[in-house]
Design a protein around this motif. Structure first.
Motif, PDB file in Angstrom:
ATOM      1  N   PHE A  49      42.225  52.960  28.349  1.00 42.70           N
ATOM      2  CA  PHE A  49      42.828  52.522  29.605  1.00 42.70           C
ATOM      3  C   PHE A  49      43.356  53.746  30.344  1.00 42.70           C
ATOM      4  N   VAL A  50      43.387  53.647  31.655  1.00 42.41           N
ATOM      5  CA  VAL A  50      43.923  54.728  32.472  1.00 42.41           C
ATOM      6  C   VAL A  50      45.141  54.221  33.235  1.00 42.41           C
ATOM      7  N   GLY A  51      46.263  54.925  33.102  1.00 45.86           N
ATOM      8  CA  GLY A  51      47.467  54.561  33.837  1.00 45.86           C
ATOM      9  C   GLY A  51      47.917  53.150  33.541  1.00 45.86           C
ATOM     10  N   GLU A  52      48.116  52.362  34.606  1.00 43.90           N
ATOM     11  CA  GLU A  52      48.597  50.989  34.468  1.00 43.90           C
ATOM     12  C   GLU A  52      47.459  49.969  34.511  1.00 43.90           C
ATOM     13  N   ALA A  53      46.234  50.423  34.389  1.00 48.81           N
ATOM     14  CA  ALA A  53      45.091  49.505  34.489  1.00 48.81           C
ATOM     15  C   ALA A  53      45.136  48.451  33.396  1.00 48.81           C
ATOM     16  N   GLU A  54      44.757  47.231  33.770  1.00 47.33           N
ATOM     17  CA  GLU A  54      44.700  46.137  32.799  1.00 47.33           C
ATOM     18  C   GLU A  54      43.330  46.031  32.144  1.00 47.33           C
ATOM     19  N   THR A  55      42.334  46.676  32.748  1.00 50.54           N
ATOM     20  CA  THR A  55      40.984  46.646  32.182  1.00 50.54           C
ATOM     21  C   THR A  55      40.587  48.053  31.751  1.00 50.54           C
ATOM     22  N   PRO A  56      39.822  48.168  30.679  1.00 48.10           N
ATOM     23  CA  PRO A  56      39.459  49.494  30.152  1.00 48.10           C
ATOM     24  C   PRO A  56      38.347  50.153  30.945  1.00 48.10           C
ATOM     25  N   ILE A  57      38.182  51.455  30.723  1.00 51.54           N
ATOM     26  CA  ILE A  57      37.042  52.181  31.280  1.00 51.54           C
ATOM     27  C   ILE A  57      35.768  51.631  30.641  1.00 51.54           C
ATOM     28  N   PRO A  58      34.764  51.268  31.440  1.00 56.79           N
ATOM     29  CA  PRO A  58      33.534  50.713  30.850  1.00 56.79           C
ATOM     30  C   PRO A  58      32.851  51.712  29.924  1.00 56.79           C
ATOM     31  N   GLY A  59      32.268  51.202  28.858  1.00 56.25           N
ATOM     32  CA  GLY A  59      31.564  52.029  27.891  1.00 56.25           C
ATOM     33  C   GLY A  59      30.063  51.957  28.086  1.00 56.25           C
ATOM     34  N   PRO A  60      29.303  52.008  27.018  1.00 54.46           N
ATOM     35  CA  PRO A  60      27.832  51.993  27.127  1.00 54.46           C
ATOM     36  C   PRO A  60      27.311  50.633  27.568  1.00 54.46           C
ATOM     37  N   TYR A  61      26.026  50.617  27.931  1.00 58.71           N
ATOM     38  CA  TYR A  61      25.388  49.358  28.265  1.00 58.71           C
ATOM     39  C   TYR A  61      25.474  48.402  27.070  1.00 58.71           C
ATOM     40  N   LEU A  62      25.670  47.131  27.373  1.00 58.44           N
ATOM     41  CA  LEU A  62      25.684  46.104  26.331  1.00 58.44           C
ATOM     42  C   LEU A  62      24.324  46.067  25.634  1.00 58.44           C
ATOM     43  N   PHE A  63      24.348  45.716  24.359  1.00 60.34           N
ATOM     44  CA  PHE A  63      23.123  45.718  23.569  1.00 60.34           C
ATOM     45  C   PHE A  63      22.083  44.772  24.165  1.00 60.34           C
ATOM     46  N   ASP A  64      22.508  43.578  24.590  1.00 61.71           N
ATOM     47  CA  ASP A  64      21.554  42.631  25.169  1.00 61.71           C
ATOM     48  C   ASP A  64      20.928  43.184  26.447  1.00 61.71           C
ATOM     49  N   TYR A  65      21.697  43.910  27.238  1.00 57.65           N
ATOM     50  CA  TYR A  65      21.137  44.473  28.467  1.00 57.65           C
ATOM     51  C   TYR A  65      20.159  45.599  28.151  1.00 57.65           C
ATOM     52  N   ARG A  66      20.428  46.364  27.106  1.00 57.49           N
ATOM     53  CA  ARG A  66      19.501  47.424  26.710  1.00 57.49           C
ATOM     54  C   ARG A  66      18.152  46.828  26.295  1.00 57.49           C
ATOM     55  N   LYS A  67      18.199  45.718  25.611  1.00 51.51           N
ATOM     56  CA  LYS A  67      16.953  45.048  25.231  1.00 51.51           C
ATOM     57  C   LYS A  67      16.200  44.576  26.480  1.00 51.51           C
ATOM     58  N   GLU A  68      16.961  44.118  27.465  1.00 49.14           N
ATOM     59  CA  GLU A  68      16.344  43.672  28.719  1.00 49.14           C
ATOM     60  C   GLU A  68      15.687  44.842  29.446  1.00 49.14           C
ATOM     61  N   ILE A  69      16.355  46.000  29.465  1.00 47.41           N
ATOM     62  CA  ILE A  69      15.779  47.177  30.118  1.00 47.41           C
ATOM     63  C   ILE A  69      14.486  47.585  29.424  1.00 47.41           C
ATOM     64  N   LEU A  70      14.493  47.615  28.094  1.00 47.77           N
ATOM     65  CA  LEU A  70      13.293  47.996  27.362  1.00 47.77           C
ATOM     66  C   LEU A  70      12.147  47.056  27.680  1.00 47.77           C
ATOM     67  N   ARG A  71      12.441  45.767  27.726  1.00 53.17           N
ATOM     68  CA  ARG A  71      11.399  44.789  28.036  1.00 53.17           C
ATOM     69  C   ARG A  71      10.831  45.032  29.440  1.00 53.17           C
ATOM     70  N   LYS A  72      11.709  45.274  30.407  1.00 49.57           N
ATOM     71  CA  LYS A  72      11.254  45.509  31.780  1.00 49.57           C
ATOM     72  C   LYS A  72      10.501  46.825  31.909  1.00 49.57           C
ATOM     73  N   LEU A  73      10.920  47.841  31.161  1.00 50.85           N
ATOM     74  CA  LEU A  73      10.232  49.129  31.195  1.00 50.85           C
ATOM     75  C   LEU A  73       8.801  48.992  30.689  1.00 50.85           C
ATOM     76  N   LEU A  74       8.625  48.288  29.582  1.00 46.94           N
ATOM     77  CA  LEU A  74       7.284  48.119  29.023  1.00 46.94           C
ATOM     78  C   LEU A  74       6.410  47.254  29.929  1.00 46.94           C
ATOM     79  N   LYS A  75       7.014  46.261  30.589  1.00 45.50           N
ATOM     80  CA  LYS A  75       6.257  45.450  31.539  1.00 45.50           C
ATOM     81  C   LYS A  75       5.845  46.289  32.748  1.00 45.50           C
TER      82      LYS A  75
END
Length: 489
Positions: free
Chosen positions: A316-342
């Motif tokens: 978290f940064v300062g008084e933020a209630e939500t964290p800094i986003p991390g890596p792409y979600l695993f399900d979205y990575r699978k979606e990207i791979l599928r779209k890349l191959l298509k």
């Protein structure tokens, strides 16, 4: 952006004394025994520099052409397919012509280490699409491969001269960088980061018209037609991406030729222009690139990215209630791979003869598979399933053994974890850590691996956010927070 006017062939030479420039090139070549490494991107500037040098060295007696000249091209593995095919054909022509003309020139290209490739980082590790604030790609894809080649030549010869087709008129920033490391009394500069490497810029004084004038009035010594290069620029309305060998060199941007996945710029104007000018087969690449760019929208980041960082921490940064986003979600990575191959399938079905391409290599797919198995507990082998589903072929697997966990093992693990309210990925990582040291006589690493896994945040996002809100309330009420809270803020 380079305008259409700038890429129109000038009607006459601007007045540069080409004979004097060639003589100067020869004097620099003969002044020492350092081999030359010419950065070649396939664009107008590097083509002009290489062609000038070739013509200059041809004027020397064969006995004086003994110092090797390496023509170095860098392929990020995500270059626009048209450019990749053009460069591959050109490098082959350069090598053939060098042998036929008894020139001390050899051409080759370098690529990133598979573990550093774009798709291994984005799909395998979940790195977000590059941005101006987090441009993780340039060093891994461009600087490191080129520098590794240069360092090897330095180790072999003691010192080398990098020959770059850069021009001071291209930008004020470039002119300033080019003047910083000049060695008084010589035509060379010191390389900004590589010991034992010097820099020579033979077309430093050229402007755009000078470059095109030279290219269109002088035949390519390796048999290419420079009018094809002009046509490519016109179709893409683009500039070129230079060989990047340090962080001071400007990388690609705006409408330059470069990586088709580049999301550092708002729009890929070069790719859009190619599609508009008849290269519709490239449209799936443009669509996928635009989708990756959309994941950078601050309002939508949480749709695509984990609340944890790659090391399992929550920041978290300062008084933020939500964290800094991390890596792409695993399900979205699978979606990207599928779209890349298509996209790869669509591109190759519609590409003109000779333009077929692999958008992702099998070596990258295998490395993504390894990362998903070790970090995501993907014992069901989603990579192989997606490859089979989208392409109809089996992914060749190297190095698998009978101790690898399989899909049915994942089902057993899930049942056990559900019965004890534990995250399946936690147990999967612990078991993978144990498997990774199987057979070793000294197992001291296992303790560190287990500690790193257990220190990650394994709670649900809702629980983490609820705790964060409670701590912020305590802070506003002047209740002394615990040391953990202090360390987060």
């Amino acid at each position: 952006m380079t305008s259409k006017q700038n890429i129109t062939a000038p009607s006459q030479n601007s007045g540069l004394n080409i004979a004097a420039i060639r003589k100067h090139i020869c004097s620099v070549y003969l002044s020492d025994d350092r081999p030359w490494v010419i950065g070649y991107s396939g664009g107008k500037d590097s083509t002009c520099a290489l062609q000038l040098i070739w013509g200059a060295l041809q004027e020397l007696p064969a006995a004086d052409r003994q110092k090797p000249v390496f023509v170095l091209s860098s392929d990020t593995l995500v270059e626009t397919p048209i450019i990749v095919n053009y460069i591959d054909e050109t490098l082959a022509a350069i090598n053939a012509a060098a042998v036929a003309q008894d020139m001390p020139i050899s051409a080759q290209k370098v690529v990133p280490e598979i573990s550093d490739s774009f798709w291994v980082n984005l799909i395998g590790r979940g790195y977000p699409a590059p941005s101006k604030r987090f441009r993780w790609c340039t060093e891994r894809l461009k600087i490191d491969p080129a520098n590794a080649f240069i360092k090897n030549r330095v180790a072999e010869y003691g010192e080398v001269v990098m020959v770059l087709g850069v021009r001071s008129s291209e930008s004020a920033t470039r002119a300033q960088v080019m003047s910083l490391h000049k060695i008084d009394g010589t035509a060379l500069s010191r390389h900004s980061t590589l010991p034992g490497a010097f820099v020579f810029t033979p077309i430093e004084a050229f402007n755009v018209d000078d470059v095109w004038s030279f290219l269109l009035q002088n035949d390519s010594p390796w048999g290419s037609d420079n009018r094809d290069l002009l046509a490519m620029y016109r179709n893409a309305q683009a500039g070129e991406c230079p060989l990047v060998v340090d962080k001071q060199t400007e990388s690609c941007g705006n409408s330059r030729f470069g990586c088709w996945v580049c999301t550092v710029v708002t729009k890929d104007k070069a790719m859009e222009a190619m599609v508009e000018n008849g290269e519709e087969w490239l449209e799936p690449l443009l669509d996928l690139r635009d989708e990756l760019a959309e994941t950078q929208d601050p309002e939508r980041k949480r749709e695509f990215r984990d609340f944890r960082r790659r090391d399992g921490s929550v920041t978290f940064v300062g008084e933020a209630e939500t964290p800094i986003p991390g890596p792409y979600l695993f399900d979205y990575r699978k979606e990207i791979l599928r779209k890349l191959l298509k996209a790869q399938k669509l591109v190759n079905e519609n590409a003109p003869p000779g333009e077929k391409t692999a958008l992702i290599q099998d070596e990258e797919l295998r490395e993504i598979r390894r990362l998903w198995r070790s970090e995501q507990g993907d014992w069901g082998d989603a990579v192989s399933e997606i490859v089979k589903e989208t392409t109809g072929r089996e992914l060749p697997i190297d190095g698998s053994d009978s101790y690898e966990f399989q899909a049915n093992d994942a089902d057993v693990l899930s049942d056990v974890c559900n019965a004890h309210s534990l995250p399946p990925r936690l147990l999967a990582q612990l078991l993978e850590a144990e498997r990774s040291v199987r057979g070793l006589k000294r197992r001291t690493l296992i303790h560190r691996k287990i500690a790193n896994i257990l220190e990650q945040e394994w709670r649900d996002e809702a629980d983490v956010l609820d705790e964060r809100k409670e701590r912020l309330i305590q802070r506003k009420q002047n209740v002394s927070p615990d040391p953990l809270f202090e360390s987060e803020t």
